[in-house]
Design a protein around this motif. Structure first.
Motif, PDB file in Angstrom:
ATOM      1  N   LEU A   1       0.833  -1.198   0.000  1.00  0.00           N
ATOM      2  CA  LEU A   1       0.000   0.000   0.000  1.00  0.00           C
ATOM      3  C   LEU A   1       0.871   1.252   0.000  1.00  0.00           C
ATOM      4  CD1 LEU A   1      -2.845  -0.806   2.546  1.00  0.00           C
ATOM      5  CD2 LEU A   1      -2.897  -1.005   0.069  1.00  0.00           C
ATOM      6  N   SER A   2       0.485   2.237  -0.768  1.00  0.00           N
ATOM      7  CA  SER A   2       1.190   3.512  -0.742  1.00  0.00           C
ATOM      8  C   SER A   2       0.790   4.283   0.503  1.00  0.00           C
ATOM      9  CB  SER A   2       0.844   4.317  -1.999  1.00  0.00           C
ATOM     10  OG  SER A   2      -0.550   4.558  -2.070  1.00  0.00           O
ATOM     11  N   SER A   3       1.577   5.307   0.820  1.00  0.00           N
ATOM     12  CA  SER A   3       1.349   6.036   2.073  1.00  0.00           C
ATOM     13  C   SER A   3      -0.029   6.698   2.108  1.00  0.00           C
ATOM     14  CB  SER A   3       2.435   7.092   2.259  1.00  0.00           C
ATOM     15  OG  SER A   3       2.440   7.989   1.161  1.00  0.00           O
ATOM     16  N   ASP A   4      -0.548   7.116   0.949  1.00  0.00           N
ATOM     17  CA  ASP A   4      -1.853   7.775   0.959  1.00  0.00           C
ATOM     18  C   ASP A   4      -3.002   6.784   1.135  1.00  0.00           C
ATOM     19  OD1 ASP A   4      -1.483   6.597  -1.499  1.00  0.00           O
ATOM     20  OD2 ASP A   4      -2.555   8.152  -2.619  1.00  0.00           O
ATOM     21  N   GLN A   5      -2.695   5.466   1.041  1.00  0.00           N
ATOM     22  CA  GLN A   5      -3.723   4.462   1.267  1.00  0.00           C
ATOM     23  C   GLN A   5      -3.804   4.015   2.717  1.00  0.00           C
ATOM     24  OE1 GLN A   5      -2.150   1.774  -1.833  1.00  0.00           O
ATOM     25  NE2 GLN A   5      -4.200   1.794  -2.718  1.00  0.00           N
ATOM     26  N   VAL A   6      -2.805   4.365   3.521  1.00  0.00           N
ATOM     27  CA  VAL A   6      -2.819   4.004   4.931  1.00  0.00           C
ATOM     28  C   VAL A   6      -3.724   4.988   5.676  1.00  0.00           C
ATOM     29  CG1 VAL A   6      -1.437   3.730   7.015  1.00  0.00           C
ATOM     30  CG2 VAL A   6      -0.517   3.047   4.790  1.00  0.00           C
ATOM     31  N   PRO A   7      -4.698   4.500   6.399  1.00  0.00           N
ATOM     32  CA  PRO A   7      -5.671   5.402   7.029  1.00  0.00           C
ATOM     33  C   PRO A   7      -5.030   6.308   8.066  1.00  0.00           C
ATOM     34  CG  PRO A   7      -5.925   3.179   7.872  1.00  0.00           C
ATOM     35  CD  PRO A   7      -4.974   3.085   6.728  1.00  0.00           C
ATOM     36  N   GLU A   8      -5.510   7.539   8.117  1.00  0.00           N
ATOM     37  CA  GLU A   8      -4.999   8.486   9.105  1.00  0.00           C
ATOM     38  C   GLU A   8      -5.636   8.236  10.479  1.00  0.00           C
ATOM     39  OE1 GLU A   8      -5.652  12.403   7.719  1.00  0.00           O
ATOM     40  OE2 GLU A   8      -4.321  12.219   5.980  1.00  0.00           O
ATOM     41  N   ARG A   9      -6.858   7.766  10.464  1.00  0.00           N
ATOM     42  CA  ARG A   9      -7.567   7.562  11.721  1.00  0.00           C
ATOM     43  C   ARG A   9      -6.969   6.387  12.495  1.00  0.00           C
ATOM     44  NH1 ARG A   9     -13.975   5.899  12.155  1.00  0.00           N
ATOM     45  NH2 ARG A   9     -14.071   5.632  14.413  1.00  0.00           N
ATOM     46  N   PRO A  10      -6.565   6.569  13.753  1.00  0.00           N
ATOM     47  CA  PRO A  10      -5.985   5.456  14.540  1.00  0.00           C
ATOM     48  C   PRO A  10      -7.084   4.572  15.130  1.00  0.00           C
ATOM     49  CG  PRO A  10      -5.966   7.455  15.840  1.00  0.00           C
ATOM     50  CD  PRO A  10      -6.546   7.827  14.499  1.00  0.00           C
ATOM     51  N   TRP A  11      -7.661   3.717  14.321  1.00  0.00           N
ATOM     52  CA  TRP A  11      -8.722   2.855  14.810  1.00  0.00           C
ATOM     53  C   TRP A  11      -8.261   2.033  16.009  1.00  0.00           C
ATOM     54  CZ3 TRP A  11      -9.144   1.953   9.064  1.00  0.00           C
ATOM     55  CH2 TRP A  11     -10.191   2.698   8.519  1.00  0.00           C
ATOM     56  N   VAL A  12      -9.224   1.710  16.860  1.00  0.00           N
ATOM     57  CA  VAL A  12      -8.945   0.926  18.058  1.00  0.00           C
ATOM     58  C   VAL A  12      -9.220  -0.541  17.757  1.00  0.00           C
ATOM     59  CG1 VAL A  12      -9.701   0.477  20.427  1.00  0.00           C
ATOM     60  CG2 VAL A  12      -9.392   2.823  19.632  1.00  0.00           C
ATOM     61  N   ALA A  13      -8.368  -1.406  18.276  1.00  0.00           N
ATOM     62  CA  ALA A  13      -8.562  -2.852  18.122  1.00  0.00           C
ATOM     63  C   ALA A  13      -7.760  -3.577  19.186  1.00  0.00           C
ATOM     64  CB  ALA A  13      -8.147  -3.323  16.729  1.00  0.00           C
ATOM     65  N   GLY A  14      -8.060  -4.828  19.359  1.00  0.00           N
ATOM     66  CA  GLY A  14      -7.229  -5.701  20.171  1.00  0.00           C
ATOM     67  C   GLY A  14      -6.238  -6.381  19.243  1.00  0.00           C
ATOM     68  N   VAL A  15      -4.950  -6.107  19.428  1.00  0.00           N
ATOM     69  CA  VAL A  15      -3.931  -6.527  18.467  1.00  0.00           C
ATOM     70  C   VAL A  15      -2.951  -7.500  19.122  1.00  0.00           C
ATOM     71  CG1 VAL A  15      -2.059  -5.723  16.966  1.00  0.00           C
ATOM     72  CG2 VAL A  15      -4.139  -4.364  17.205  1.00  0.00           C
ATOM     73  N   ILE A  16      -2.632  -8.574  18.411  1.00  0.00           N
ATOM     74  CA  ILE A  16      -1.648  -9.551  18.876  1.00  0.00           C
ATOM     75  C   ILE A  16      -0.248  -9.046  18.547  1.00  0.00           C
ATOM     76  CG2 ILE A  16      -0.768 -11.897  18.565  1.00  0.00           C
ATOM     77  CD1 ILE A  16      -3.564 -12.795  17.929  1.00  0.00           C
ATOM     78  N   ASP A  17       0.679  -9.247  19.463  1.00  0.00           N
ATOM     79  CA  ASP A  17       2.072  -8.872  19.237  1.00  0.00           C
ATOM     80  C   ASP A  17       2.787  -9.926  18.396  1.00  0.00           C
ATOM     81  OD1 ASP A  17       1.645  -6.686  20.890  1.00  0.00           O
ATOM     82  OD2 ASP A  17       2.250  -7.781  22.690  1.00  0.00           O
ATOM     83  N   ASP A  18       3.769  -9.491  17.618  1.00  0.00           N
ATOM     84  CA  ASP A  18       4.710 -10.383  16.922  1.00  0.00           C
ATOM     85  C   ASP A  18       4.008 -11.434  16.072  1.00  0.00           C
ATOM     86  OD1 ASP A  18       6.842  -9.052  18.121  1.00  0.00           O
ATOM     87  OD2 ASP A  18       6.799 -10.358  19.873  1.00  0.00           O
ATOM     88  N   VAL A  19       3.006 -11.013  15.297  1.00  0.00           N
ATOM     89  CA  VAL A  19       2.303 -11.985  14.461  1.00  0.00           C
ATOM     90  C   VAL A  19       3.177 -12.485  13.312  1.00  0.00           C
ATOM     91  CG1 VAL A  19       0.012 -11.113  15.002  1.00  0.00           C
ATOM     92  CG2 VAL A  19       1.270 -10.143  13.077  1.00  0.00           C
ATOM     93  N   ASP A  20       4.256 -11.778  13.001  1.00  0.00           N
ATOM     94  CA  ASP A  20       5.132 -12.201  11.912  1.00  0.00           C
ATOM     95  C   ASP A  20       6.293 -13.056  12.391  1.00  0.00           C
ATOM     96  OD1 ASP A  20       3.719 -11.006   9.811  1.00  0.00           O
ATOM     97  OD2 ASP A  20       4.537  -9.046  10.307  1.00  0.00           O
ATOM     98  N   ALA A  21       6.425 -13.280  13.700  1.00  0.00           N
ATOM     99  CA  ALA A  21       7.486 -14.140  14.220  1.00  0.00           C
ATOM    100  C   ALA A  21       7.052 -15.590  14.054  1.00  0.00           C
ATOM    101  CB  ALA A  21       7.753 -13.819  15.685  1.00  0.00           C
ATOM    102  N   PHE A  22       7.822 -16.369  13.306  1.00  0.00           N
ATOM    103  CA  PHE A  22       7.434 -17.744  13.000  1.00  0.00           C
ATOM    104  C   PHE A  22       8.681 -18.582  12.778  1.00  0.00           C
ATOM    105  CE2 PHE A  22       6.077 -20.964   9.758  1.00  0.00           C
ATOM    106  CZ  PHE A  22       5.196 -21.671  10.563  1.00  0.00           C
ATOM    107  N   ASP A  23       8.801 -19.686  13.510  1.00  0.00           N
ATOM    108  CA  ASP A  23       9.945 -20.586  13.380  1.00  0.00           C
ATOM    109  C   ASP A  23       9.636 -21.582  12.264  1.00  0.00           C
ATOM    110  OD1 ASP A  23      12.038 -22.334  13.634  1.00  0.00           O
ATOM    111  OD2 ASP A  23      11.913 -22.507  15.807  1.00  0.00           O
ATOM    112  N   HIS A  24       9.898 -21.162  11.028  1.00  0.00           N
ATOM    113  CA  HIS A  24       9.523 -22.001   9.888  1.00  0.00           C
ATOM    114  C   HIS A  24      10.282 -23.329   9.894  1.00  0.00           C
ATOM    115  CE1 HIS A  24      13.220 -21.344   7.488  1.00  0.00           C
ATOM    116  NE2 HIS A  24      13.237 -20.166   8.078  1.00  0.00           N
ATOM    117  N   GLY A  25      11.510 -23.340  10.434  1.00  0.00           N
ATOM    118  CA  GLY A  25      12.275 -24.570  10.480  1.00  0.00           C
ATOM    119  C   GLY A  25      11.625 -25.613  11.367  1.00  0.00           C
ATOM    120  N   PHE A  26      11.116 -25.199  12.521  1.00  0.00           N
ATOM    121  CA  PHE A  26      10.460 -26.133  13.437  1.00  0.00           C
ATOM    122  C   PHE A  26       9.250 -26.785  12.768  1.00  0.00           C
ATOM    123  CE2 PHE A  26       7.072 -26.857  16.581  1.00  0.00           C
ATOM    124  CZ  PHE A  26       7.685 -27.789  17.399  1.00  0.00           C
TER     125      PHE A  26
END
Length: 582
Positions: free
Chosen positions: A52-77
């Motif tokens: 996404l380009s910068s103008d497509q990222v919303p300015e409004r800081p929507w509220v949500a419950g967000v999980i930390d480190d969703v991209d951390a993954f031990d692919h070898g395991f």
């Protein structure tokens, strides 16, 4: 008519907002009544959506419950190539992680399920990965295709564990994970499977989908979810990844499993053609659903102690759900029915929400405490005269002479509804008493690599320090898979075990630590042998004979075999030595 057998919930794997990782932290978050939602920083969208380009990222800081480190993954395991792990649906990565964690919590070694008819049922509804792959304009590869179909979410887990039972992903919107649990329960009752893994996952990867919910007017404009509250104006979206391990009660009893709760009933139905439209909740259908679920559990609906409601905080949803509960589950009660919701803690996890509710209700039943609902002050005017109440602080479970019971509701956007009935489990059978206990215990620690071994040791050290050393050692020996890289701690106290594990985590030596070593590809068989020039001392092996049932059984079999040749019963450890040459 004989009621259907109860199903035991024996393992929970959890990743939720606020760093909630594991059932202990989940329970802590519930009883402390914290709101773990918050603004989504724009940097999150930029990091997760690089196309996404910068103008497509919303300015409004929507509220949500967000999980930390969703991209951390031990692919070898997990045996996933790095390039595929980078492109696959991250919901599949989380499903793999929480499934493995749930099995570890249940004390089921991963390798023990290979080739068995264990089934996997998953609930998911977030189509973000497909929307991203099709929007980016980049060539669609096989790793992308796996993210375009929900079926792969269950299939990934079945493939990794080499399972041969059903592998099914369900999408009924916000009731998806509960419907998956309902189907898994039916398969367990019919004998199709002995063990079932039920998964629910929900990730917010595409800001446009959140924008669509906001435009529809279902999100709380003040960023706070207030279920059943007079100030409630909608819900807050949330992320979640959970896995539950279910077994038939006879299997759980035979394995001496710890059971959080029994799933004693469930039902699914749909609203049909609601006069208010496809998306409007229908109280009449919810009433039918409650009656069917409690009939399935062979319980009177009014006997339920606590309801973990769908509880979105929308005016229409709260009103319909409140009326249905009042007319079915809250009738003929001396007090008001306690009704809770986890959406004011973690946000609305949509496709995974039913599993969040089931895990929370199971822990409440297990601990005998009603968790509070944050952000609640007073009931909506439409609910004020109904026999319902919302706990705002932790409360002891209502006094009852029956096993504790709780119900969990989830309602899909298009009218697919599910209700789960949970019941207090009987106490876990005590461990077998032994005549003698070893002076030292061997605590086995293993992992696929030395790095992960150190991580495991670091995680175990603070837990072992306050645990029963014998139970911990037994669990590590018999209820965990023994991986390639191994170490052993031989100690006489939990404090020593914690010290040795901390040393292992830091890569240091310790007198009680053996290893780490890499196991041979084809390990040999273990044989206990007492050879040499006869008995080295009186009562040799008496400790093993008294403490180890398998050892005792083998020695008794040897005595019986020798008796025919000796003309008398050979001596056993602990007996007086008389009438034998020494």
């Amino acid at each position: 008519m004989t009621p259907p057998p109860r199903i035991a919930l024996t393992g929970i794997g959890v990743r939720l907002p606020g760093g909630v990782h594991g059932p202990d932290r989940l329970w802590d978050a519930l009883v402390t009544g914290r709101d773990l939602t918050g603004p989504i920083p724009p940097a999150r969208w930029e990091r997760m959506l690089p196309q996404l380009s910068s103008d497509q990222v919303p300015e409004r800081p929507w509220v949500a419950g967000v999980i930390d480190d969703v991209d951390a993954f031990d692919h070898g395991f997990f045996g996933v190539p790095a390039h595929e792990a980078a492109r696959m649906d991250p919901q599949q990565r989380l499903a793999l992680e929480v499934a493995v964690e749930a099995l570890a919590d249940a004390g089921i070694p991963l390798t023990s399920l290979a080739g068995t008819a264990t089934g996997v049922w998953a609930g998911v509804a977030a189509p973000d990965q497909a929307a991203l792959a099709l929007r980016s304009g980049a060539p669609v590869r096989m790793a992308d295709l796996s993210g375009l179909t929900f079926s792969m979410l269950a299939n990934r887990v079945s493939y990794h564990l080499d399972l041969r039972g059903p592998s099914i992903t369900v999408d009924t919107a916000c009731s998806a994970a509960g419907t998956a649990l309902h189907l898994a329960r039916r398969a367990l009752q019919s004998g199709e499977v002995d063990t079932a893994i039920v998964i629910g996952v929900n990730l917010l990867r595409h800001p446009g989908i959140t924008a669509g919910f906001a435009d529809a007017g279902v999100l709380a404009p003040d960023g706070t979810c207030r279920p059943f509250d007079a100030r409630g104006q909608g819900y807050v979206r949330g992320e979640a990844a959970l896995a539950l391990v279910l077994r038939r009660t006879d299997t759980a009893t035979r394995s001496r499993d710890r059971v959080y709760a029994l799933v004693s009933g469930s039902a699914v139905n749909t609203d049909g053609r609601s006069p208010a439209g496809l998306y409007a909740p229908r109280a009449a259908a919810q009433r039918d659903l409650l009656r069917a679920a409690y009939a399935d559990a062979d319980l009177a609906p009014a006997s339920v102690d606590y309801i973990l409601a769908h509880g979105t905080g929308t005016a229409a949803g709260d009103a319909a759900e409140g009326r249905a509960l009042a007319q079915v589950a809250a009738t003929a009660r001396a007090d008001r029915l306690p009704v809770g919701s986890v959406k004011s803690v973690f946000g609305h996890a949509e496709g995974a929400s039913a599993l969040v509710g089931t895990a929370a209700a199971a822990l409440a039943v297990h601990h005998g405490v009603l968790p509070p609902v944050p952000n609640h002050t007073r009931l909506r005017p439409s609910l004020a005269r109904l026999p319902l109440r919302v706990p705002t602080r932790p409360e002891p479970w209502p006094q009852t002479s029956r096993p504790r019971t709780a119900g969990v509701s989830a309602f899909g956007l298009g009218g697919s509804n599910v209700h789960i009935v949970l019941e207090q489990a009987p106490g876990t059978p005590p461990a077998e008493e032994t005549a003698a206990s070893p002076a030292h215990r061997l605590l086995a620690v293993s992992a696929p690599s030395e790095v992960r071994l150190r991580g495991t040791a670091a995680a175990w050290a603070p837990v072992v320090a306050d645990a029963d050393l014998g139970a911990t050692a037994s669990t590590a020996q018999h209820r965990r898979a023994h991986e390639k890289v191994r170490a052993a701690v031989v100690v006489s106290s939990a404090g020593q075990a914690a010290e040795a594990l901390s040393a292992l985590a830091g890569g240091h030596a310790h007198p009680a630590l053996v290893g780490p070593h890499t196991a041979p590809e084809k390990p040999g068989r273990l044989v206990w042998m007492f050879a040499g020039h006869g008995s080295q001392h009186a009562d040799m092996a008496a400790t093993c004979y008294a403490a180890l049932p398998v050892f005792r059984q083998a020695l008794e079999e040897a005595r019986a075999a020798l008796a025919a040749h000796l003309g008398r019963q050979p001596w056993r450890p602990g007996e007086p030595i008389t009438g034998f040459e020494t």
